[in-house]
Design an enzyme around this catalytic site. Structure first.
Site, short mmCIF file in Angstrom:
data_model
loop_
_atom_site.label_atom_id
_atom_site.label_comp_id
_atom_site.label_asym_id
_atom_site.label_seq_id
_atom_site.Cartn_x
_atom_site.Cartn_y
_atom_site.Cartn_z
N ASP A 179 11.04 -10.03 8.36
CA ASP A 179 12.23 -10.67 7.79
C ASP A 179 12.09 -12.18 7.64
O ASP A 179 13.06 -12.93 7.77
CB ASP A 179 13.49 -10.34 8.63
CG ASP A 179 13.66 -8.84 8.80
OD1 ASP A 179 13.36 -8.10 7.84
OD2 ASP A 179 14.10 -8.41 9.88
N GLY A 239 12.82 -4.22 4.41
CA GLY A 239 13.99 -4.60 3.62
C GLY A 239 13.72 -5.99 3.10
O GLY A 239 13.71 -6.95 3.88
N HIS A 240 13.44 -6.11 1.82
CA HIS A 240 13.07 -7.39 1.23
C HIS A 240 14.19 -7.86 0.29
O HIS A 240 14.57 -7.13 -0.62
CB HIS A 240 11.74 -7.27 0.48
CG HIS A 240 10.58 -6.96 1.39
ND1 HIS A 240 9.30 -6.79 0.95
CD2 HIS A 240 10.53 -6.81 2.75
CE1 HIS A 240 8.51 -6.53 1.98
NE2 HIS A 240 9.24 -6.54 3.08
N LYS A 286 9.75 -12.73 2.93
CA LYS A 286 8.59 -12.37 2.08
C LYS A 286 9.05 -12.00 0.68
O LYS A 286 8.42 -12.38 -0.31
CB LYS A 286 7.83 -11.18 2.69
CG LYS A 286 7.23 -11.48 4.06
CD LYS A 286 6.58 -10.25 4.66
CE LYS A 286 7.56 -9.18 5.09
NZ LYS A 286 8.43 -9.52 6.22
N GLN A 320 6.67 -5.71 6.82
CA GLN A 320 6.62 -5.96 8.26
C GLN A 320 5.89 -7.29 8.51
O GLN A 320 5.97 -8.15 7.67
CB GLN A 320 5.97 -4.79 9.03
CG GLN A 320 6.82 -3.53 9.10
CD GLN A 320 6.84 -2.73 7.82
OE1 GLN A 320 5.81 -2.36 7.28
NE2 GLN A 320 8.00 -2.45 7.31
P1 GDP Z 1 11.68 -10.11 4.25
O1 GDP Z 1 11.80 -8.78 4.89
O2 GDP Z 1 10.56 -10.92 4.80
O3 GDP Z 1 11.59 -10.02 2.74
O4 GDP Z 1 13.01 -10.90 4.58
P2 GDP Z 1 14.53 -10.33 4.54
O5 GDP Z 1 14.96 -10.24 3.13
O6 GDP Z 1 14.66 -9.11 5.38
O7 GDP Z 1 15.30 -11.45 5.34
C1 GDP Z 1 15.27 -12.79 4.94
C2 GDP Z 1 16.71 -13.27 4.68
O8 GDP Z 1 16.70 -14.67 4.57
C3 GDP Z 1 17.27 -12.75 3.38
O9 GDP Z 1 18.66 -12.59 3.52
C4 GDP Z 1 16.96 -13.88 2.39
O10 GDP Z 1 17.86 -13.90 1.29
C5 GDP Z 1 17.17 -15.09 3.27
N1 GDP Z 1 16.34 -16.27 2.93
C6 GDP Z 1 15.03 -16.33 2.56
N2 GDP Z 1 14.62 -17.62 2.48
C7 GDP Z 1 15.68 -18.39 2.81
C8 GDP Z 1 15.88 -19.81 2.96
O11 GDP Z 1 14.97 -20.63 2.77
N3 GDP Z 1 17.13 -20.22 3.35
C9 GDP Z 1 18.16 -19.32 3.58
N4 GDP Z 1 19.33 -19.82 3.96
N5 GDP Z 1 18.00 -18.00 3.45
C10 GDP Z 1 16.78 -17.53 3.10
P1 IMO Z 2 10.29 -6.33 6.67
O1 IMO Z 2 9.24 -5.91 5.69
C1 IMO Z 2 11.66 -6.44 10.81
C2 IMO Z 2 10.44 -3.12 13.40
C3 IMO Z 2 11.57 -2.25 13.92
C4 IMO Z 2 11.00 -1.85 15.26
C5 IMO Z 2 9.50 -1.71 14.97
C6 IMO Z 2 9.07 -0.26 14.70
O2 IMO Z 2 11.66 -6.29 6.13
O3 IMO Z 2 9.94 -7.61 7.34
P2 IMO Z 2 9.40 1.37 12.64
O4 IMO Z 2 10.66 1.91 12.01
O5 IMO Z 2 8.55 0.61 11.69
O6 IMO Z 2 8.64 2.42 13.38
O7 IMO Z 2 9.94 0.35 13.76
O8 IMO Z 2 9.25 -2.48 13.81
N1 IMO Z 2 10.39 -3.29 11.93
C7 IMO Z 2 10.79 -4.38 11.28
N2 IMO Z 2 11.39 -5.50 11.73
N3 IMO Z 2 11.34 -6.34 9.50
C8 IMO Z 2 10.71 -5.23 9.04
O9 IMO Z 2 10.26 -5.14 7.77
C9 IMO Z 2 10.45 -4.17 9.92
N4 IMO Z 2 9.88 -2.95 9.80
C10 IMO Z 2 9.82 -2.43 11.03
O10 IMO Z 2 12.77 -2.95 14.03
O11 IMO Z 2 11.13 -2.92 16.17
MG MG Z 3 13.23 -7.60 5.88
#
Ligand code: GDP
Ligand code: IMO
Ligand code: MG
Length: 424
Positions: A13, A40-41, A16, A223
């Site tokens: 998270d 979840g991206h 990416k 991840q």
């Molecule tokens: P990912 O799994 O690495 O793609 O990241 P996620 O989407 O799960 O979580 C990142 C969260 O941070 C999302 O809600 C993005 O919209 C938000 N985000 C990403 N970059 C920035 C930033 O520079 N500032 C803020 N405020 N939010 C950001």
């Molecule tokens: P993105 O791509 C954050 C974590 C789960 C748990 C561990 C194992 O959005 O960054 P799993 O269901 O994969 O067997 O769970 O990995 N986990 C993540 N945490 N971002 C993710 O993906 C994750 N994908 C798995 O919360 O701790």
């Molecule tokens: Mg994510």
């Protein structure tokens, strides 16, 4: 002709999806190599938010080809839901392809994920319960069902019946759970296979052809490094290789294709699920970061644990991924939270300093973080367009992260939108 990888450097998270979406504007192909809908991206463009789980984050560009590689585990039901959502929002999926070698997440995988977590009791991993671990177990046990099987009804029915029968025995006899109705599953999933068939193509061949035709390729990690099955905080990890090394195996290209490897980090640290987190905050500052940063899981909605930036883990990521650059997101969230801390090293009970992330959780448990303190900043930086516009303190914070992580910081995120990224 160039190829770059984007990987997570913390516990996921890191933003990416946003980095991929930005870099995809200069690429023709985006490829996912591992993981499944545990990811979840988020992509934010023109005040519209898209949450992607299996579909690569290049999908918003109509000309960009989006591939799902052999190393991914694909839940067809969820994937079709995502397709429908994209179509409803006017996003074309015409350029989307799935490798026939990718494994299918079946309903018994999801059931077994839940049951084995329950069996672990207080030692549960805190998985996303999407069946990811059990699906990868079957892949390595060599009894998995692949996308190429799913689209061939007779082969699929035969495999689903034999694997499903075994899984039902495990579900009932070992865990005391309810068996699945295999005929109903075969019917339902055969229909999914029909829907997926037009999307199935050899991603290894397509990626190679695009590369040879001079296209720019982007590999999207899911991840993150500390969730890697070998180099993460085992057993509190996912069941795949989110590292840059996993990308070539998971897509079927050679490592010589790769020119650039970008690691994504937050300006602080978060983690969902269980497992060690040395710089975790349990006070109001942690709560403030969670609320300001909207730190709730994109996939499961669970509150994310929050803490200070940990240079030990990011240094570990720089090394194990061979990073050529770092993108630091969410610097804007640190505005107004008061004094900032960065963990530079870990210290063991006997006073020894650890510069490298330890291999065992027992050794990690003996460590406490060594912090460097920075005065906070209060300015709103969300409209800053270049590095020099940032308050001096922010610039110093980023420069210090760069020194401690031993890697160039090439992007700084100051907001969720694709336009809120400073490139250096
Ligand atoms: P990912 O799994 O690495 O793609 O990241 P996620 O989407 O799960 O979580 C990142 C969260 O941070 C999302 O809600 C993005 O919209 C938000 N985000 C990403 N970059 C920035 C930033 O520079 N500032 C803020 N405020 N939010 C950001
Ligand atoms: P993105 O791509 C954050 C974590 C789960 C748990 C561990 C194992 O959005 O960054 P799993 O269901 O994969 O067997 O769970 O990995 N986990 C993540 N945490 N971002 C993710 O993906 C994750 N994908 C798995 O919360 O701790
Ligand atoms: Mg994510």
């Amino acid at each position: 002709m160039s190829a770059s990888i984007v990987v997570g450097t913390q516990w996921g998270d890191e933003g990416k999806g946003k980095v991929i979406d930005i870099l995809a504007s200069r690429a023709q192909v985006v490829v996912r190599s591992q993981g499944g809908n545990n990811a979840g991206h988020t992509v934010v463009s023109n005040h519209q938010t898209y949450k992607l789980h299996l579909i690569p984050s290049g999908i918003l560009y109509p000309e960009t080809k989006c591939f799902i590689g052999a190393g991914v585990v694909l839940d067809p039901k969820d994937f079709i839901g995502e397709l429908d959502e994209m179509h409803k929002r006017g996003v074309s999926t015409e350029n989307l392809k799935i490798d026939p070698r990718a494994h299918v997440v079946m309903p018994w995988h999801i059931t077994l994920d839940g049951l084995s977590e329950k069996f672990r009791g207080g030692n549960d991993i805190g998985t996303t319960k999407r069946g990811i671990g059990p699906a990868y177990m079957d892949k390595y046990e060599r009894c998995g069902i692949r996308v190429g099987d799913l689209i061939r009804p007779e082969i699929f029915a035969e495999k689903a019946l034999s694997t499903g029968t075994l899984k039902n025995k495990i579900i009932t006899a070992v865990y005391g759970g309810q068996p699945h109705d295999l005929q109903a599953i075969i019917e339902e999933y055969t229909a999914y296979g029909k829907r997926l068939a037009p999307y199935v193509a050899d991603v290894s061949v397509l990626t190679d052809e695009a590369y040879k035709a001079g296209k720019t390729i982007l590999f999207e990690g899911a991840q993150a490094t500390l969730l890697d099955i070998d180099f993460g905080t085992y057993p509190f990890v996912t069941s795949s290789h989110p590292l840059s090394g996993g990308v070539t195996v998971g897509t079927g290209v050679g490592p010589r294709m790769i020119d650039e490897i970008i690691g994504v980090a937050k300006a602080y640290t978060t983690r969902v699920g269980k497992g060690p987190f040395p710089t975790e905050l349990f006070d109001e500052t942690g709560e403030l970061i969670r609320n300001k940063g909207g730190e709730f899981g994109t996939t499961t909605g669970r509150p994310r644990r929050t803490g200070w930036f940990d240079a030990v883990i990011v240094r570990h990521s720089v090394r194990v991924n061979g990073l050529t650059g770092l993108a630091i997101n969410k610097l804007d969230i640190l505005s107004g939270i008061g004094e900032l801390k960065i963990c530079t090293d870990y210290q063991k009970a006997d006073g020894t300093l650890l510069h490298h992330f330890p291999a065992s959780l027992e050794e990690l448990a003996e460590c406490t973080p060594v912090y460097e303190t920075f005065p906070g900043f209060d300015e709103d930086i969300s409209n800053c367009q270049n590095f020099n516009e940032l308050p001096e303190l922010c610039q110093k914070y980023i420069q210090r992260l760069e020194e401690l992580c031993e890697c160039k910081i090439c992007m700084v995120g100051v907001g969720a939108d694709r336009c809120q990224m400073i490139e250096r």
